[in-house]
Design a protein around this motif. Structure first.
Motif, short mmCIF file in Angstrom:
data_model
loop_
_atom_site.label_atom_id
_atom_site.label_comp_id
_atom_site.label_asym_id
_atom_site.label_seq_id
_atom_site.Cartn_x
_atom_site.Cartn_y
_atom_site.Cartn_z
N VAL A 134 15.05 -0.03 -2.51
CA VAL A 134 15.33 -1.46 -2.36
C VAL A 134 14.53 -2.22 -3.41
CG1 VAL A 134 15.09 -3.44 -0.79
CG2 VAL A 134 15.72 -1.18 0.12
N VAL A 135 15.16 -3.21 -4.05
CA VAL A 135 14.43 -4.07 -4.98
C VAL A 135 14.63 -5.52 -4.57
CG1 VAL A 135 14.48 -2.51 -6.96
CG2 VAL A 135 16.36 -4.12 -6.62
N GLU A 136 13.68 -6.35 -4.96
CA GLU A 136 13.72 -7.77 -4.65
C GLU A 136 15.06 -8.37 -5.06
OE1 GLU A 136 9.81 -9.11 -5.73
OE2 GLU A 136 10.40 -11.18 -5.35
N GLY A 137 15.69 -9.10 -4.15
CA GLY A 137 16.94 -9.78 -4.47
C GLY A 137 18.20 -9.02 -4.09
N ASP A 138 18.10 -7.72 -3.78
CA ASP A 138 19.31 -7.00 -3.39
C ASP A 138 19.65 -7.32 -1.93
OD1 ASP A 138 18.05 -5.19 -1.62
OD2 ASP A 138 17.80 -3.65 -3.15
N PRO A 139 20.85 -6.92 -1.45
CA PRO A 139 21.26 -7.33 -0.10
C PRO A 139 20.29 -6.90 1.02
CG PRO A 139 23.17 -6.58 -1.32
CD PRO A 139 21.96 -6.28 -2.19
N VAL A 140 19.67 -5.72 0.88
CA VAL A 140 18.72 -5.30 1.92
C VAL A 140 17.48 -6.19 1.89
CG1 VAL A 140 17.16 -3.43 2.65
CG2 VAL A 140 19.52 -2.92 2.02
N TRP A 141 17.02 -6.46 0.69
CA TRP A 141 15.88 -7.38 0.53
C TRP A 141 16.20 -8.73 1.17
CZ3 TRP A 141 10.89 -7.95 -1.01
CH2 TRP A 141 10.47 -9.27 -1.25
N LYS A 142 17.39 -9.26 0.84
CA LYS A 142 17.79 -10.57 1.37
C LYS A 142 17.86 -10.54 2.90
CE LYS A 142 20.61 -12.02 -2.58
NZ LYS A 142 22.00 -11.94 -3.07
N ILE A 160 13.23 3.33 3.53
CA ILE A 160 14.37 2.41 3.57
C ILE A 160 14.99 2.35 2.18
CG2 ILE A 160 15.10 0.02 3.96
CD1 ILE A 160 13.85 0.52 6.44
N ARG A 161 16.29 2.54 2.11
CA ARG A 161 16.99 2.48 0.84
C ARG A 161 18.21 1.59 0.97
NH1 ARG A 161 17.36 8.25 -2.24
NH2 ARG A 161 15.12 8.52 -2.67
N ILE A 162 18.89 1.40 -0.16
CA ILE A 162 20.14 0.63 -0.14
C ILE A 162 21.28 1.48 -0.67
CG2 ILE A 162 19.58 -0.43 -2.40
CD1 ILE A 162 21.23 -2.90 -1.37
N HIS A 163 22.42 1.41 0.02
CA HIS A 163 23.66 1.95 -0.53
C HIS A 163 24.51 0.75 -0.90
CE1 HIS A 163 27.51 3.88 -1.00
NE2 HIS A 163 26.94 5.06 -0.88
N PRO A 164 24.97 0.68 -2.16
CA PRO A 164 25.62 -0.57 -2.60
C PRO A 164 27.01 -0.79 -2.00
CG PRO A 164 25.60 1.07 -4.36
CD PRO A 164 24.81 1.66 -3.23
N ASN A 165 27.66 0.28 -1.57
CA ASN A 165 29.09 0.16 -1.28
C ASN A 165 29.54 1.23 -0.29
OD1 ASN A 165 31.37 -1.29 -1.85
ND2 ASN A 165 32.05 0.10 -3.48
N LEU A 166 29.03 1.13 0.94
CA LEU A 166 29.28 2.20 1.91
C LEU A 166 30.54 1.88 2.74
CD1 LEU A 166 27.85 4.82 2.94
CD2 LEU A 166 26.78 3.39 4.68
N PRO A 167 31.46 2.84 2.87
CA PRO A 167 32.66 2.55 3.68
C PRO A 167 32.30 2.37 5.16
CG PRO A 167 32.66 4.84 2.94
CD PRO A 167 31.51 4.17 2.26
N TYR A 168 32.96 1.42 5.78
CA TYR A 168 32.75 1.18 7.21
C TYR A 168 33.99 1.66 7.96
CZ TYR A 168 31.75 -1.11 11.63
OH TYR A 168 31.50 -1.36 12.96
N TYR A 169 33.76 2.58 8.91
CA TYR A 169 34.87 3.11 9.71
C TYR A 169 34.75 2.65 11.15
CZ TYR A 169 35.53 6.45 5.89
OH TYR A 169 35.75 7.03 4.66
#
Ligand SMILES: [Zn+2]
Length: 338
Positions: A134-142, A160-169
């Motif tokens: 996670v970096v400052e300003g990304d969606p998880v940070w926000k 804690i990490r971020i996945h930029p584009n995870l499919p939601y089922y």
């Protein structure tokens, strides 16, 4: 123990003011009865806390004088009713201190086949490796920043990490459909032995809001191991706190200055195994509303963890909002929100 009749702040507070004021965030260094800086307005010798007649009394040459309620109002920028409510919510649950010693229970198994376990471990690895820090300003940070006032870079965890584009089922009546792609907070749940137990996902929007679905928080795939948590920080000495949600755990760290892990859900709370070397466990329970069967899952899970920990000789302190339906995260950030 929990009383069915909530106590009033005026009954709870006398004799407990140093504890209460420290719990609302006033550094105990201000509460040592010597002249010193004021927790509200600074300076060097303008303030003293004398706790006269156990009423939490203080005097500042600039802010004025008063009792513990007044100090809470000034420090937390709230009115009397808010201060009283905070005390009732925070202490109405009563902290408990007990000590016994019994052998820990083994972790239960879910009866998975060895093939399925290997498959699920591979799912964990794939998702974790497709995510990044996670970096400052990304969606998880926000998201964390929006939910927890004061959340800062130093609190980012490598769990804690971020996945930029995870499919939601979503599965409805046995049919699984893909509803969209979203940024997601990806968290690793570590088993008591330090291996990966499961991966947790929180689906978000680009702006750091929750994604527009009913069920945005999901675990991935069980490997039959229980007792783990998302280890956001290393414990300090022999003290550890636990909360269900990642957000609540962060609020505990920020506002209570305790190292806190997230058990993810009620099942994780119920089954959590306190690591070796921890002597003091703080449980921050959600005091949820009863479901249609009258069960308060979050509350009951915390009671189970309390019991199993006490049996291992751990000293347990429990905090739960008094009123069912009150959220621990809201209670923790309440002071900062005013
Ligand atoms: Zn002052």
């Amino acid at each position: 123990m929990h009383s069915t009749v909530p106590m009033k702040a005026r009954d709870i507070a006398p004799g407990r003011w140093p504890l209460i004021l420290a719990d609302v965030g006033i550094d105990p260094a201000f509460l040592d009865k010597k002249e010193g800086p004021c927790p509200m307005c600074g300076g060097s010798t303008r303030f003293f806390f004398d706790n006269k007649d156990q009423k939490g009394t203080f005097c500042c040459r600039y802010c004025g004088a008063g009792d513990g309620f007044k100090l809470m109002q000034l420090f937390g920028n709230m009115d009397f009713a808010q201060a009283a409510r905070w005390i009732e919510d925070w202490y109405g649950g009563q902290s408990v201190e007990v000590r016994t010693r019994v052998v820990p229970r083994p972790v239960e198994s879910d009866g998975l086949t060895p093939e399925k376990i290997i498959l699920n471990k591979a799912k964990h690895k794939t998702l974790w490796e497709a995510s990044h820090p996670v970096v400052e300003g990304d969606p998880v940070w926000k998201y964390l920043h929006n939910r927890i006032p004061g959340f800062n870079r130093g609190m980012l965890s490598n769990m804690i990490r971020i996945h930029p584009n995870l499919p939601y089922y979503q599965t409805t009546a046995g049919v699984t459909k893909k509803l969209g792609h979203h940024p997601a907070m990806i968290s690793m749940i570590l088993a008591p032995d330090g291996s990966c137990q499961d991966i947790h996902r929180t689906y978000l929007t680009e702006n750091g809001e929750k994604a527009p679905y009913d069920d945005v928080k999901k675990t991935l795939a069980t490997i039959g191991v229980k007792g783990g948590a998302i280890r956001l920080v290393k414990p300090i000495g022999n003290v550890l706190a636990v909360a269900e949600g990642i957000e609540t755990a962060y609020a505990v760290m920020l506002f209570k200055n305790l190292p806190c892990w997230a058990t993810v859900n009620t099942s994780g709370m119920k089954n959590f195994i306190v690591p070796e070397g921890i002597k003091y466990l703080y449980i921050f329970a959600d005091n949820d509303l009863p479901n249609r069967y009258g069960v308060r899952a979050g509350f009951d899970a915390a009671q189970k963890l309390k019991k199993s920990s006490i049996e291992k000789g751990i000293i347990v302190k429990e905090h739960a909002p008094t009123r069912a339906g009150n959220d621990m995260l809201d209670l923790l950030v309440g002071l900062k929100r005013n």
